[in-house]
Enzyme design. Structure first.
Site, PDB file in Angstrom:
ATOM      1  N   ARG A 115     -13.059  -4.625  -0.356  1.00 45.58           N
ATOM      2  CA  ARG A 115     -12.839  -3.595  -1.347  1.00 45.58           C
ATOM      3  C   ARG A 115     -13.240  -4.013  -2.749  1.00 45.58           C
ATOM      4  NH1 ARG A 115      -9.154   0.160   0.885  1.00 45.58           N
ATOM      5  NH2 ARG A 115      -8.558   1.817  -0.542  1.00 45.58           N
ATOM      6  N   LYS A 173     -12.873   7.943   6.209  1.00 47.09           N
ATOM      7  CA  LYS A 173     -12.986   6.666   6.929  1.00 47.09           C
ATOM      8  C   LYS A 173     -12.115   6.665   8.184  1.00 47.09           C
ATOM      9  CE  LYS A 173     -11.680   3.782   3.614  1.00 47.09           C
ATOM     10  NZ  LYS A 173     -11.296   4.570   2.435  1.00 47.09           N
ATOM     11  N   ARG A 205       1.841  10.619   2.609  1.00 45.79           N
ATOM     12  CA  ARG A 205       1.795   9.245   2.127  1.00 45.79           C
ATOM     13  C   ARG A 205       2.263   9.205   0.677  1.00 45.79           C
ATOM     14  NH1 ARG A 205      -4.054   6.782   3.639  1.00 45.79           N
ATOM     15  NH2 ARG A 205      -3.861   5.971   1.518  1.00 45.79           N
ATOM     16  N   ARG A 260      -2.705  16.537   2.035  1.00 41.20           N
ATOM     17  CA  ARG A 260      -2.709  15.810   3.314  1.00 41.20           C
ATOM     18  C   ARG A 260      -1.307  15.489   3.821  1.00 41.20           C
ATOM     19  NH1 ARG A 260      -6.403  10.502   4.048  1.00 41.20           N
ATOM     20  NH2 ARG A 260      -5.144   9.666   2.339  1.00 41.20           N
ATOM     21  N   ARG A 281      -6.657   5.528  -7.630  1.00 42.48           N
ATOM     22  CA  ARG A 281      -7.416   5.069  -6.460  1.00 42.48           C
ATOM     23  C   ARG A 281      -8.898   5.371  -6.627  1.00 42.48           C
ATOM     24  NH1 ARG A 281      -4.053   8.209  -2.129  1.00 42.48           N
ATOM     25  NH2 ARG A 281      -5.533   7.448  -0.580  1.00 42.48           N
TER      26      ARG A 281
HETATM   27  P1  ATP Z   1      -7.860   6.948   2.737  1.00 40.21           P
HETATM   28  O1  ATP Z   1      -6.976   6.242   3.686  1.00 40.21           O
HETATM   29  O2  ATP Z   1      -7.449   8.311   2.464  1.00 40.21           O
HETATM   30  O3  ATP Z   1      -9.326   6.844   3.077  1.00 40.21           O
HETATM   31  P2  ATP Z   1      -7.759   4.923   0.726  1.00 40.21           P
HETATM   32  O4  ATP Z   1      -9.089   4.330   0.986  1.00 40.21           O
HETATM   33  O5  ATP Z   1      -7.352   5.013  -0.715  1.00 40.21           O
HETATM   34  O6  ATP Z   1      -7.692   6.356   1.285  1.00 40.21           O
HETATM   35  P3  ATP Z   1      -6.374   3.001   2.350  1.00 40.21           P
HETATM   36  O7  ATP Z   1      -7.656   2.358   2.706  1.00 40.21           O
HETATM   37  O8  ATP Z   1      -5.441   3.376   3.411  1.00 40.21           O
HETATM   38  O9  ATP Z   1      -6.574   4.279   1.467  1.00 40.21           O
HETATM   39  O10 ATP Z   1      -5.657   2.031   1.294  1.00 40.21           O
HETATM   40  C1  ATP Z   1      -4.432   2.374   0.724  1.00 40.21           C
HETATM   41  C2  ATP Z   1      -4.018   1.323  -0.259  1.00 40.21           C
HETATM   42  O11 ATP Z   1      -3.903   0.053   0.395  1.00 40.21           O
HETATM   43  C3  ATP Z   1      -4.969   1.077  -1.414  1.00 40.21           C
HETATM   44  O12 ATP Z   1      -4.799   1.988  -2.463  1.00 40.21           O
HETATM   45  C4  ATP Z   1      -4.607  -0.350  -1.806  1.00 40.21           C
HETATM   46  O13 ATP Z   1      -3.411  -0.380  -2.530  1.00 40.21           O
HETATM   47  C5  ATP Z   1      -4.300  -0.997  -0.473  1.00 40.21           C
HETATM   48  N1  ATP Z   1      -5.466  -1.679   0.132  1.00 40.21           N
HETATM   49  C6  ATP Z   1      -6.088  -1.346   1.289  1.00 40.21           C
HETATM   50  N2  ATP Z   1      -7.096  -2.191   1.554  1.00 40.21           N
HETATM   51  C7  ATP Z   1      -7.118  -3.070   0.538  1.00 40.21           C
HETATM   52  C8  ATP Z   1      -7.927  -4.187   0.213  1.00 40.21           C
HETATM   53  N3  ATP Z   1      -8.952  -4.570   1.000  1.00 40.21           N
HETATM   54  N4  ATP Z   1      -7.667  -4.870  -0.922  1.00 40.21           N
HETATM   55  C9  ATP Z   1      -6.656  -4.523  -1.727  1.00 40.21           C
HETATM   56  N5  ATP Z   1      -5.846  -3.473  -1.488  1.00 40.21           N
HETATM   57  C10 ATP Z   1      -6.070  -2.762  -0.379  1.00 40.21           C
HETATM   58 MG    MG Z   2      -7.440   5.369   5.394  1.00 43.77          MG
END
Ligand code: ATP
Ligand code: MG
Length: 216
Positions: free
Chosen positions: A89, A14, A163, A128, A174
């Site tokens: 999410r 993403k 991270r 990473r 996750r």
């Molecule tokens: P990556 O960044 O590698 O694609 P990811 O999708 O797990 O992985 P992020 O989107 O950066 O990572 O999210 C990291 C963390 O932030 C999640 O595990 C969660 O704890 C929190 N988070 C991010 N967006 C939301 C959301 N919309 N609702 C609840 N928690 C969130």
């Molecule tokens: Mg991300």
């Protein structure tokens, strides 16, 4: 330009795809993960609680996320289109987002699902390293942008950090959270007729396919 929502399991690309779209088309990139990680740096009880949820790979409570998202979406720089990376999410967030869009008078745009096999995601996550200065992603396991010098950014010489949630245990949480909470959004947006699904195994191909969708 049409707004974009990216839906994908952790490390499916993403952030990488969003950066390419920002550079080429001038989209604004809104990553709730980045916003929440910043909020977790605040040195008080709230920041500490946030940091530990993030570290464990658990979702942050919806109310906190809504406040952050509504604040970001009220800023005046979005007229060229924006990419939502990490929001919505879960189904509650998706329904709330429909409401927010009505209030700010913007369109949903397109929803893009990025698909990558779990084994690939696991390697991307556990290997990473991200530059603390320029944000460039490196990986010690996948062969993509391997650091030439341990702990040092290939791009700018900055210090590489991992991270806190990029470890095997947090990845399992996750990934399972993605299947349980986020994956139902695929049906939700399919029914609205706005969903495209693409394989995101190779970043360059992924980007071309996304360009085809947004220029359609
Ligand atoms: P990556 O960044 O590698 O694609 P990811 O999708 O797990 O992985 P992020 O989107 O950066 O990572 O999210 C990291 C963390 O932030 C999640 O595990 C969660 O704890 C929190 N988070 C991010 N967006 C939301 C959301 N919309 N609702 C609840 N928690 C969130
Ligand atoms: Mg991300």
């Amino acid at each position: 330009m049409r707004n974009i929502i990216l839906i994908a399991p952790p490390a499916a690309g993403k952030g990488t795809v969003a950066k390419l779209l920002v550079d080429k088309y001038g989209y604004v990139h809104i990553s709730t993960g980045d916003i929440l990680r910043d909020m977790a740096k605040v040195e008080n009880e709230f920041g500490k609680n946030l940091a530990s949820l993030l570290q464990e790979g658990k979702l942050i409570p919806d109310d906190i996320v809504y406040e952050a998202v509504e604040k970001r979406l009220s800023m005046p720089d979005l007229s060229n289109g924006y990419i939502l990376d990490g929001f919505p999410r879960n189904l509650e967030q998706a329904i709330k987002y429909d409401e927010i869009l009505k209030n700010i008078n913007r369109d949903l745009g397109v929803v893009i699902e990025l698909k990558t096999p779990k084994e690939v995601l696991e390697k991307r996550i556990t290997g990473r390293y991200i530059c603390s200065d320029c944000g460039a992603t490196h990986n010690t396991l996948t062969g993509v942008n391997t650091p030439k010098v341990d702990g040092v950014c290939n791009e700018c010489g900055g210090k590489l950090n991992q991270r806190k949630d990029d470890n095997y245990e947090s990845f399992q949480v996750r990934y399972q959270t993605y299947l349980d909470k986020t994956y139902p959004l695929i049906d939700f947006y399919q029914e609205k007729g706005v969903l495209s699904s693409i394989d995101s195994y190779q970043p360059e191909d992924t980007f071309k396919e996304i360009e085809a969708i947004i220029n359609d």
